[in-house]
Design a protein around this motif. Structure first.
Motif, PDB file in Angstrom:
ATOM      1  N   LEU A 132     -52.312  14.128 -12.022  1.00  0.00           N
ATOM      2  CA  LEU A 132     -51.212  14.057 -12.997  1.00  0.00           C
ATOM      3  C   LEU A 132     -50.143  13.074 -12.532  1.00  0.00           C
ATOM      4  O   LEU A 132     -49.682  12.226 -13.293  1.00  0.00           O
ATOM      5  N   HIS A 188     -51.575   9.329 -12.340  1.00  0.00           N
ATOM      6  CA  HIS A 188     -51.795   8.763 -13.678  1.00  0.00           C
ATOM      7  C   HIS A 188     -50.459   8.509 -14.387  1.00  0.00           C
ATOM      8  O   HIS A 188     -50.310   7.507 -15.091  1.00  0.00           O
ATOM      9  N   THR A 189     -49.488   9.416 -14.170  1.00  0.00           N
ATOM     10  CA  THR A 189     -48.167   9.254 -14.791  1.00  0.00           C
ATOM     11  C   THR A 189     -47.415   8.067 -14.180  1.00  0.00           C
ATOM     12  O   THR A 189     -46.882   7.211 -14.891  1.00  0.00           O
ATOM     13  N   LEU A 224     -46.549   4.392 -15.821  1.00  0.00           N
ATOM     14  CA  LEU A 224     -45.237   3.717 -15.867  1.00  0.00           C
ATOM     15  C   LEU A 224     -45.391   2.252 -15.472  1.00  0.00           C
ATOM     16  O   LEU A 224     -44.764   1.371 -16.063  1.00  0.00           O
ATOM     17  N   LEU A 271     -46.721   0.465 -18.377  1.00  0.00           N
ATOM     18  CA  LEU A 271     -45.701   0.259 -19.413  1.00  0.00           C
ATOM     19  C   LEU A 271     -44.754  -0.884 -19.015  1.00  0.00           C
ATOM     20  O   LEU A 271     -44.323  -1.671 -19.852  1.00  0.00           O
TER      21      LEU A 271
END
Lengths: 109, 132
Positions: free
Chosen positions: B82, B85-86, B90, B93
């Motif tokens: 988690l 991947h988060t 970012l 993005l």
């Protein structure tokens, strides 16, 4: 994903931004309730501050993971079986979301 | 349809083993691997919520398994996946905004994401285990 590339690209990133906040909430919730028993866990998710973000995490997560696995299928599965795998992907994602959201409803009701 | 591909000469994506190892390539592969793992993680999360809704008798054995050494290991993998991947999301993005895509920055942010996700996962799981 023929003719839907741009929309899928944007959908994956929009859901990623939503998941960023939901994952932070989820990791906080995991730490805050580590070792809690059945009753305390139930209480946590029966409040709107519990079931709402958890429901969003499961729903938006299922949406995001379906797009992601479709991309993997596009990369590695030859065209003949692609449709079958993508259909299974859809069923699994919708199934996980339905079980999670339905159970949250039972907990909150 | 395989003959269509051959005649149009369109390649499949190159598979894992042909790449030279670099931090950026490792982060890219890990993003896909953790994404796939989190697919399973979301299914497990739904099953956990399902068990919670069914009542104490269904929930207790699942909670017991999560507390076992194997369960804690799976939980650690889930929390790390988690976080990785988060954080790496970012990074993606940020690239999508047209920033940080040069080799030096990409390499540095790849290391940072591996390090930060690992440290945070250890802190979160260790604090959870000690809280019990």
């Amino acid at each position: 994903m023929t003719h839907k590339g741009t929309a899928t690209f944007i959908a994956q990133r929009a859901s990623a931004v939503a998941l960023l906040f939901l994952v932070i909430w989820f990791l906080w919730g995991l730490s805050a309730h580590a070792g809690a028993g059945h009753e305390e866990m139930r209480l946590w998710l029966s409040a709107p501050t519990g079931w709402a973000p958890m429901g969003l995490l499961i729903a938006v997560g299922a949406f995001h993971m379906r797009i992601g696995l479709n991309e993997i299928i596009d990369d590695y599965i030859d065209s003949g079986m692609r449709g079958v795998f993508k259909l299974l992907n859809l069923f699994a994602a919708v199934g996980a979301a339905a079980i999670g959201l339905g159970s949250l409803y039972l907990i909150a009701a | 349809m395989a003959s269509d591909r051959a005649s149009s000469n369109r390649p499949l994506s190159p598979h894992l083993q042909i790449w030279r190892w670099t931090p950026t390539m490792a982060a890219s592969i890990s993003h896909r691997a953790t994404g796939a793992a989190l697919y399973a993680g979301t299914i497990l999360l739904s099953i956990w919520v399902f068990a919670l809704a069914q009542g104490e008798s269904v929930y207790a054995p699942i909670a017991g398994f999560i507390g076992s050494p194997v369960g804690v290991l799976i939980l650690f993998g889930y929390v790390w996946a988690l976080l990785f991947h988060t954080l790496n999301g970012l990074r993606h993005l940020y690239w999508d905004m047209g920033r940080g895509f040069d080799i030096e920055n990409a390499r540095r942010s790849a290391w940072l994401v591996f390090l930060a996700s690992l440290v945070l996962a250890i802190v979160i799981v260790a604090s959870g285990v000690s809280a019990r």
